[in-house]
Design a protein around this motif. Sequence first.
Motif, PDB file in Angstrom:
ATOM      1  N   PRO A 298       0.767  -1.449   0.136  1.00 31.95           N
ATOM      2  CA  PRO A 298      -0.046   0.003  -0.011  1.00 31.95           C
ATOM      3  C   PRO A 298       0.801   1.249  -0.068  1.00 31.95           C
ATOM      4  CG  PRO A 298      -1.191  -1.366   1.301  1.00 31.95           C
ATOM      5  CD  PRO A 298       0.525  -2.085   1.143  1.00 31.95           C
ATOM      6  N   ILE A 299       1.970   1.284   0.741  1.00 30.67           N
ATOM      7  CA  ILE A 299       2.745   2.367   0.672  1.00 30.67           C
ATOM      8  C   ILE A 299       3.314   2.828  -0.776  1.00 30.67           C
ATOM      9  CG2 ILE A 299       5.134   3.299   1.377  1.00 30.67           C
ATOM     10  CD1 ILE A 299       4.723   1.716   3.970  1.00 30.67           C
ATOM     11  N   ILE A 300       3.855   1.926  -1.416  1.00 35.72           N
ATOM     12  CA  ILE A 300       4.319   2.082  -2.719  1.00 35.72           C
ATOM     13  C   ILE A 300       3.190   2.415  -3.812  1.00 35.72           C
ATOM     14  CG2 ILE A 300       4.467  -0.457  -3.592  1.00 35.72           C
ATOM     15  CD1 ILE A 300       7.122   0.540  -4.926  1.00 35.72           C
ATOM     16  N   ALA A 301       2.081   1.671  -3.576  1.00 34.60           N
ATOM     17  CA  ALA A 301       0.813   2.043  -4.376  1.00 34.60           C
ATOM     18  C   ALA A 301       0.595   3.356  -4.209  1.00 34.60           C
ATOM     19  CB  ALA A 301      -0.204   1.035  -3.873  1.00 34.60           C
ATOM     20  N   SER A 302       0.249   3.999  -2.909  1.00 32.87           N
ATOM     21  CA  SER A 302       0.032   5.246  -2.851  1.00 32.87           C
ATOM     22  C   SER A 302       0.820   6.172  -3.347  1.00 32.87           C
ATOM     23  CB  SER A 302      -0.316   5.462  -1.186  1.00 32.87           C
ATOM     24  OG  SER A 302      -0.984   4.666  -0.634  1.00 32.87           O
ATOM     25  N   TYR A 303       2.267   6.041  -3.141  1.00 27.67           N
ATOM     26  CA  TYR A 303       3.168   6.995  -3.917  1.00 27.67           C
ATOM     27  C   TYR A 303       2.948   7.030  -5.297  1.00 27.67           C
ATOM     28  CZ  TYR A 303       7.790   8.362  -5.641  1.00 27.67           C
ATOM     29  OH  TYR A 303       8.795   8.752  -6.089  1.00 27.67           O
ATOM     30  N   TRP A 304       2.925   5.940  -5.979  1.00 33.85           N
ATOM     31  CA  TRP A 304       2.741   5.706  -7.393  1.00 33.85           C
ATOM     32  C   TRP A 304       1.488   6.469  -7.810  1.00 33.85           C
ATOM     33  CZ3 TRP A 304       5.195   0.437  -8.206  1.00 33.85           C
ATOM     34  CH2 TRP A 304       6.690   0.697  -8.513  1.00 33.85           C
ATOM     35  N   ALA A 305       0.564   6.161  -7.138  1.00 35.08           N
ATOM     36  CA  ALA A 305      -1.020   6.879  -7.475  1.00 35.08           C
ATOM     37  C   ALA A 305      -0.914   8.357  -7.437  1.00 35.08           C
ATOM     38  CB  ALA A 305      -1.928   6.221  -6.392  1.00 35.08           C
ATOM     39  N   SER A 306       0.158   8.922  -6.716  1.00 37.54           N
ATOM     40  CA  SER A 306       0.035  10.400  -6.455  1.00 37.54           C
ATOM     41  C   SER A 306       1.054  11.001  -7.418  1.00 37.54           C
ATOM     42  CB  SER A 306       0.677  10.824  -5.009  1.00 37.54           C
ATOM     43  OG  SER A 306       1.807  10.226  -4.779  1.00 37.54           O
ATOM     44  N   ARG A 307       1.728  10.144  -8.277  1.00 37.57           N
ATOM     45  CA  ARG A 307       2.593  10.675  -9.099  1.00 37.57           C
ATOM     46  C   ARG A 307       2.102  10.881 -10.747  1.00 37.57           C
ATOM     47  NH1 ARG A 307       7.954  11.207  -7.908  1.00 37.57           N
ATOM     48  NH2 ARG A 307       8.622  10.939 -10.130  1.00 37.57           N
ATOM     49  N   PRO A 308       2.379  11.982 -11.245  1.00 36.93           N
ATOM     50  CA  PRO A 308       1.725  11.981 -12.534  1.00 36.93           C
ATOM     51  C   PRO A 308       2.168  10.884 -13.579  1.00 36.93           C
ATOM     52  CG  PRO A 308       3.234  13.604 -12.377  1.00 36.93           C
ATOM     53  CD  PRO A 308       3.101  13.058 -10.985  1.00 36.93           C
ATOM     54  N   ASP A 309       1.476  10.517 -14.672  1.00 33.37           N
ATOM     55  CA  ASP A 309       1.982   9.330 -15.465  1.00 33.37           C
ATOM     56  C   ASP A 309       2.276  10.139 -16.848  1.00 33.37           C
ATOM     57  OD1 ASP A 309       2.484   7.280 -17.126  1.00 33.37           O
ATOM     58  OD2 ASP A 309       0.722   6.372 -16.721  1.00 33.37           O
ATOM     59  N   ASN A 310       3.473  10.213 -17.424  1.00 35.00           N
ATOM     60  CA  ASN A 310       3.784  11.036 -18.574  1.00 35.00           C
ATOM     61  C   ASN A 310       3.487  10.246 -19.631  1.00 35.00           C
ATOM     62  OD1 ASN A 310       4.293  13.246 -17.185  1.00 35.00           O
ATOM     63  ND2 ASN A 310       6.324  12.528 -16.782  1.00 35.00           N
ATOM     64  N   GLU A 311       3.457   8.809 -19.648  1.00 33.43           N
ATOM     65  CA  GLU A 311       3.384   7.798 -20.752  1.00 33.43           C
ATOM     66  C   GLU A 311       2.016   7.468 -21.023  1.00 33.43           C
ATOM     67  OE1 GLU A 311       7.873   5.833 -20.369  1.00 33.43           O
ATOM     68  OE2 GLU A 311       6.215   4.870 -20.938  1.00 33.43           O
TER      69      GLU A 311
END
Length: 328
Positions: A298-311
């Motif tokens: 959940p920690i890494i999922a939350s981190y990635w979910a908050s980051r913009p996806d440029n692809e």
Amino acid sequence: MKLLEAISTYAGKYFAILVILTALIAYLIPSPFLGFGSYITILLGIVMFGMGLTLKATDFKMVITHPVPVIIGLFAQFAIMPLAAFGVAYLLQLPPALAAGLVLLGSVPGGTASNVMVYLAKGNVPLSITMTSCSTLLAPIMTPFLLLVFAGQWMPVDAVAMFMSIIQVIIIPIILGLVVSKLMPKTVEKSLNIIPLISVLAIMIIISAIVAGNRENIASAGLLIFLAVFLHNAFGLFFGYLAARFLKLSVQDRRAISIEVGMQNSGLGVSLAKAHFADPMTALPSAFGAVWHNISGPIIASYWASRPDNEEETTNLPTNAQSATIRK
């Protein structure tokens, strides 16, 4: 039924917290949980039966339509994790039982909760489901082989007996689940929403039994075990992502492969350790893994979910979201 569905949703949402609380209670008050140890294999079979109920032909579609990410992911799964376990065991100079147990944790297939983590991380959910399904079906061959290669120096490994155990505990329940789903599709469809509750309860009981039965070992070596599991998981998440990035896969594929590689089927590790190794400490890395993986995920999922996806996304995530949630 609606009440059970609500409880199931709650249990799935707070799975990590429930596992931690269960482990703490079993450690502080072990006696009520000691009797559960003899039911670990049965409980894992129930979890795998539930997985079989939710499996669909589309879960394997990517093997044909987009094989490259699947092949890369499976290679990373069965290469990075056992190698990382072997390296961490040597780095920390683990006792033989803990070293073999860590390699066992690194040699089992991906865990089913990873599908939900990939969905929350905005990763490639179909790839995650395909990797979980394929690595699970490959486990009867890969897990005994990897354990024989990397852990044989610490403890004797009966690869044939382990092969039979995985067939009995994993493959047969999954096949039964597929058969029941085929014969009674309407009944299964109505029960899908409570499958997460059954899985969560089974994992909680497994963890409670292992923690209660190894209270003294945890007290003496708990910090060392946690450090080993922490490093092992971190290596899996990092190098899984790095491998996918090096081969120029999409951001969604990288996230899926990273989480799939990092999160193992800890329940299977516990069951195999209990069945095939005399020293109970062999099961501790998998028991700790069951707790930590559901914290780091959940920690890494939350981190990635908050980051913009440029692809640009290569797959339609919402289509498979419900399947991923059920698979938890």
